[in-house]
Scaffold this active site. Structure first.
Site, PDB file in Angstrom:
ATOM      1  N   ASP A  27       0.851  -1.197   0.000  1.00  0.00           N
ATOM      2  CA  ASP A  27       0.000   0.000   0.000  1.00  0.00           C
ATOM      3  C   ASP A  27       0.887   1.247   0.000  1.00  0.00           C
ATOM      4  OD1 ASP A  27      -2.089  -1.767   0.286  1.00  0.00           O
ATOM      5  OD2 ASP A  27      -2.340  -1.417   2.439  1.00  0.00           O
ATOM      6  N   ARG A  28       0.381   2.301  -0.592  1.00  0.00           N
ATOM      7  CA  ARG A  28       1.173   3.530  -0.713  1.00  0.00           C
ATOM      8  C   ARG A  28       1.750   4.037   0.622  1.00  0.00           C
ATOM      9  NH1 ARG A  28       0.129   8.504  -4.819  1.00  0.00           N
ATOM     10  NH2 ARG A  28       2.133   9.506  -4.465  1.00  0.00           N
TER      11      ARG A  28
END
Length: 223
Positions: free
Chosen positions: A58-59
């Site tokens: 995930d970012r």
């Protein structure tokens, strides 16, 4: 981006919390393009550079990401990730101390695409997928606790969702119930270690990512 390991077939980098692994609707330059550019310049390669994405983070999450430099490695790595042959260990900083110092969490998770969020249930529900992880309390500072998490399945936002369900949302993770965001937009979840058999040479690789910069992580350097 820091290169942690590289050979003819694979490259493993330590992703910072702000980077996206693959391109998305934001139009921001993804990590995959940064790595391609690095390889192009390092080896003075003309034309396109082959780089295969084998998994994602995930970012707002930092840590180890494995890319394939050859199609042979990509095919094999994709199969290994699918078959859970790659052991991934994460570190998570939480505010609440878990009731038990270690344990296995088993939930049934449903992903809501519109909200880009997952929900964890104790029993199987419609469209749910089983999610399993092991966690262990390995350290604490004055205000926070450090959990080591071994993923057994790879579900959308799995660690974030399951730890929140346990009452221990990750520091900075507003989406899953933490009270405040981190100033840099990160959450305190780090893909710390990865262990797998090299897809071509068949040697065992065990890699560790340095911890992110910042005072919150500095408190846990000794672990």
């Amino acid at each position: 981006m820091t290169v942690v390991y590289e050979d003819n077939h694979i490259i493993v980098v330590n992703k910072s919390a702000s980077e996206i692994v693959q391109g998305d609707k934001t139009g921001d330059t993804p990590l995959s393009e940064t790595v391609k550019q690095y390889l192009k310049e390092k080896y003075a390669k003309p034309g396109n550079v082959f780089l295969g994405v084998t998994h994602r983070l995930d970012r707002p999450v930092s840590g180890l990401v494995v890319f394939a430099k050859t199609s042979k490695a990509l095919t094999r790595l994709n199969e290994m990730f699918r078959n859970n042959e790659v052991k991934k260990t994460y570190w998570a900083i939480v505010k609440a101390c878990p009731k038990a110092e270690e344990g296995e969490l088993v939930h049934y998770m449903v992903r809501n695409e519109k909200q880009n969020k997952s929900y964890a249930y104790d029993k199987e529900v419609k469209n749910s997928k089983k999610a399993v992880l092991d966690y262990k309390l390995i350290g604490h500072s004055d205000n926070y606790y450090l959990l080591e998490v071994d993923l057994k399945t790879g579900r959308h936002h799995q660690i974030r969702c399951q730890l929140a369900k346990m009452g221990c949302p990750i520091k900075g993770d507003l989406k899953y119930g933490f009270a405040r965001s981190n100033s840099d937009g990160s959450i305190c979840l780090h893909a710390r270690k990865i262990k797998f058999i090299h897809p071509v040479s068949k040697e065992l690789l065990e890699l560790t990512a340095p911890l992110p910069e910042g005072n919150i992580w500095k408190a846990f350097n000794q672990y």
